[in-house]
Design an enzyme around this catalytic site. Structure first.
Site, PDB file in Angstrom:
ATOM      1  N   PRO A  10      29.957   8.154  43.266  1.00 55.88           N
ATOM      2  CA  PRO A  10      30.403   6.740  43.616  1.00 55.88           C
ATOM      3  C   PRO A  10      29.437   5.711  43.038  1.00 55.88           C
ATOM      4  O   PRO A  10      28.238   6.021  42.874  1.00 55.88           O
ATOM      5  CB  PRO A  10      30.153   6.933  45.043  1.00 55.88           C
ATOM      6  N   ASN A  11      30.157   4.711  42.552  1.00 54.83           N
ATOM      7  CA  ASN A  11      29.456   3.527  42.159  1.00 54.83           C
ATOM      8  C   ASN A  11      29.043   3.501  40.691  1.00 54.83           C
ATOM      9  O   ASN A  11      28.505   2.529  40.006  1.00 54.83           O
ATOM     10  CB  ASN A  11      28.377   2.844  43.129  1.00 54.83           C
ATOM     11  N   ARG A  18      26.049  -3.085  37.701  1.00 56.51           N
ATOM     12  CA  ARG A  18      25.596  -2.728  39.654  1.00 56.51           C
ATOM     13  C   ARG A  18      23.728  -2.586  38.912  1.00 56.51           C
ATOM     14  O   ARG A  18      23.104  -1.724  38.266  1.00 56.51           O
ATOM     15  CB  ARG A  18      25.970  -1.276  39.508  1.00 56.51           C
ATOM     16  N   TYR A  23      19.418   0.260  36.980  1.00 52.11           N
ATOM     17  CA  TYR A  23      20.364   1.132  36.345  1.00 52.11           C
ATOM     18  C   TYR A  23      20.894   0.817  34.837  1.00 52.11           C
ATOM     19  O   TYR A  23      21.341   1.520  34.176  1.00 52.11           O
ATOM     20  CB  TYR A  23      21.680   1.305  37.073  1.00 52.11           C
ATOM     21  N   ASN A  72      26.124  13.755  38.047  1.00 47.64           N
ATOM     22  CA  ASN A  72      25.481  12.709  38.624  1.00 47.64           C
ATOM     23  C   ASN A  72      26.143  12.446  40.026  1.00 47.64           C
ATOM     24  O   ASN A  72      27.044  11.630  39.825  1.00 47.64           O
ATOM     25  CB  ASN A  72      25.062  11.616  37.857  1.00 47.64           C
ATOM     26  N   ALA A  75      25.102   8.708  45.246  1.00 49.81           N
ATOM     27  CA  ALA A  75      24.710   8.759  46.560  1.00 49.81           C
ATOM     28  C   ALA A  75      25.258  10.015  47.371  1.00 49.81           C
ATOM     29  O   ALA A  75      24.635  10.485  48.493  1.00 49.81           O
ATOM     30  CB  ALA A  75      25.174   7.782  47.368  1.00 49.81           C
ATOM     31  N   HIS A  78      22.578  13.044  48.094  1.00 47.12           N
ATOM     32  CA  HIS A  78      21.672  13.414  49.240  1.00 47.12           C
ATOM     33  C   HIS A  78      22.476  13.494  50.664  1.00 47.12           C
ATOM     34  O   HIS A  78      22.017  13.455  51.624  1.00 47.12           O
ATOM     35  CB  HIS A  78      20.942  11.738  49.470  1.00 47.12           C
ATOM     36  N   ASP A  85      28.316  23.381  48.313  1.00 50.83           N
ATOM     37  CA  ASP A  85      28.740  24.626  48.323  1.00 50.83           C
ATOM     38  C   ASP A  85      29.899  24.751  47.060  1.00 50.83           C
ATOM     39  O   ASP A  85      30.125  25.860  46.486  1.00 50.83           O
ATOM     40  CB  ASP A  85      29.785  24.473  49.566  1.00 50.83           C
ATOM     41  N   GLU A  96      21.700  18.919  37.099  1.00 47.45           N
ATOM     42  CA  GLU A  96      21.783  17.633  37.987  1.00 47.45           C
ATOM     43  C   GLU A  96      21.160  16.337  37.443  1.00 47.45           C
ATOM     44  O   GLU A  96      19.935  16.458  36.688  1.00 47.45           O
ATOM     45  CB  GLU A  96      20.946  17.734  39.510  1.00 47.45           C
ATOM     46  N   HIS A  98      19.922  12.251  37.155  1.00 48.66           N
ATOM     47  CA  HIS A  98      19.928  10.735  37.890  1.00 48.66           C
ATOM     48  C   HIS A  98      19.389   9.819  36.939  1.00 48.66           C
ATOM     49  O   HIS A  98      18.486  10.008  35.986  1.00 48.66           O
ATOM     50  CB  HIS A  98      18.968  10.802  39.062  1.00 48.66           C
ATOM     51  N   SER A 100      17.774   6.790  37.586  1.00 48.98           N
ATOM     52  CA  SER A 100      16.597   6.210  38.204  1.00 48.98           C
ATOM     53  C   SER A 100      15.671   7.607  38.600  1.00 48.98           C
ATOM     54  O   SER A 100      16.084   8.791  38.612  1.00 48.98           O
ATOM     55  CB  SER A 100      16.610   5.578  39.355  1.00 48.98           C
ATOM     56  N   ARG A 105      11.775   6.002  44.924  1.00 50.04           N
ATOM     57  CA  ARG A 105      12.479   5.073  45.635  1.00 50.04           C
ATOM     58  C   ARG A 105      12.298   5.493  46.979  1.00 50.04           C
ATOM     59  O   ARG A 105      11.622   6.276  47.557  1.00 50.04           O
ATOM     60  CB  ARG A 105      13.903   4.983  45.158  1.00 50.04           C
ATOM     61  N   ARG A 109      16.277   9.058  49.320  1.00 52.74           N
ATOM     62  CA  ARG A 109      16.907   9.432  48.060  1.00 52.74           C
ATOM     63  C   ARG A 109      15.900  10.697  47.674  1.00 52.74           C
ATOM     64  O   ARG A 109      15.998  11.263  46.592  1.00 52.74           O
ATOM     65  CB  ARG A 109      16.559   8.594  46.966  1.00 52.74           C
TER      66      ARG A 109
HETATM   67  C1  DQA Z   1      21.639   7.752  41.066  1.00 52.44           C
HETATM   68  C2  DQA Z   1      20.244   7.646  42.437  1.00 52.44           C
HETATM   69  C3  DQA Z   1      20.925   7.862  43.702  1.00 52.44           C
HETATM   70  O1  DQA Z   1      20.152   7.905  44.841  1.00 52.44           O
HETATM   71  C4  DQA Z   1      22.042   6.546  43.952  1.00 52.44           C
HETATM   72  O2  DQA Z   1      22.798   6.636  45.132  1.00 52.44           O
HETATM   73  C5  DQA Z   1      23.021   6.180  42.883  1.00 52.44           C
HETATM   74  C6  DQA Z   1      22.554   6.502  41.306  1.00 52.44           C
HETATM   75  C7  DQA Z   1      20.893   7.488  39.931  1.00 52.44           C
HETATM   76  O3  DQA Z   1      21.697   7.893  38.913  1.00 52.44           O
HETATM   77  O4  DQA Z   1      19.689   7.223  39.834  1.00 52.44           O
HETATM   78  O5  DQA Z   1      24.291   6.127  43.136  1.00 52.44           O
HETATM   79  O6  DQA Z   1      22.048   9.005  41.330  1.00 52.44           O
END
Ligand code: DQA
Length: 138
Positions: A10-11, A18, A23, A72, A75, A78, A85, A96, A98, A100, A105, A109
């Site tokens: 998401p996002n 954003r 980011y 990635n 959110a 977390h 699963d 995995e 990320h 950031s 943070r 997170r």
């Molecule tokens: C993220 C870190 C997450 O905590 C956050 O919710 C994101 C982006 C990152 O790529 O740094 O949406 O996954």
């Protein structure tokens, strides 16, 4: 040819617009073009969704035939027992990533449902985190 997929949660469709201080200001499409041209010997698919169940469907769909998944979960990292699963249920290794450094943070997170079931975790290197993940799978 190795078959990889990047799955963004998401996002992350808003990358470039954003919170650019966290980011960056490059859109994911621009970044993906660059990476694809750097690794012509690899097939790199891309999927993004803001919906948890769609991310789980995609993991199940690719998780028995692809060579690697770069995830990635944003959110949902977390919060999502379901994504954790799904990774347990499939065979393809998941890295995995990320953008950031989530450990520098907010406390919420610092916990990940993905890390215990991922092959490895790469975070904090901006969009380069994805490229490092690709290299680790090659
Ligand atoms: C993220 C870190 C997450 O905590 C956050 O919710 C994101 C982006 C990152 O790529 O740094 O949406 O996954």
């Amino acid at each position: 040819m190795k078959k990889l997929i990047i799955i963004n949660g998401p996002n992350l469709n808003l990358l470039g617009k954003r919170e650019p201080g966290i980011y960056g200001s490059l859109s994911f499409t621009e970044f993906l073009e660059e990476v694809k041209s750097k690794y012509p010997e690899v097939s790199i698919d891309y999927f993004q969704s803001n919906i948890e169940g769609e991310l789980i469907n995609k993991l199940q769909e690719v998780g028995f035939s692809y060579d690697g998944i770069i995830l990635n979960a944003a959110a949902y990292t977390h919060t999502s027992v379901g994504i954790g699963d799904a990774i347990r249920a499939i065979e393809t290794p998941v890295i995995e990533v990320h953008i950031s450094n989530t450990y520098s943070r907010e406390d919420f997170r610092h916990f990940s449902y993905i890390s215990p079931v991922a092959k490895g975790v790469i975070l904090g290197f901006g969009l380069q985190s994805y490229e490092l993940a690709i290299q680790s799978l090659l």
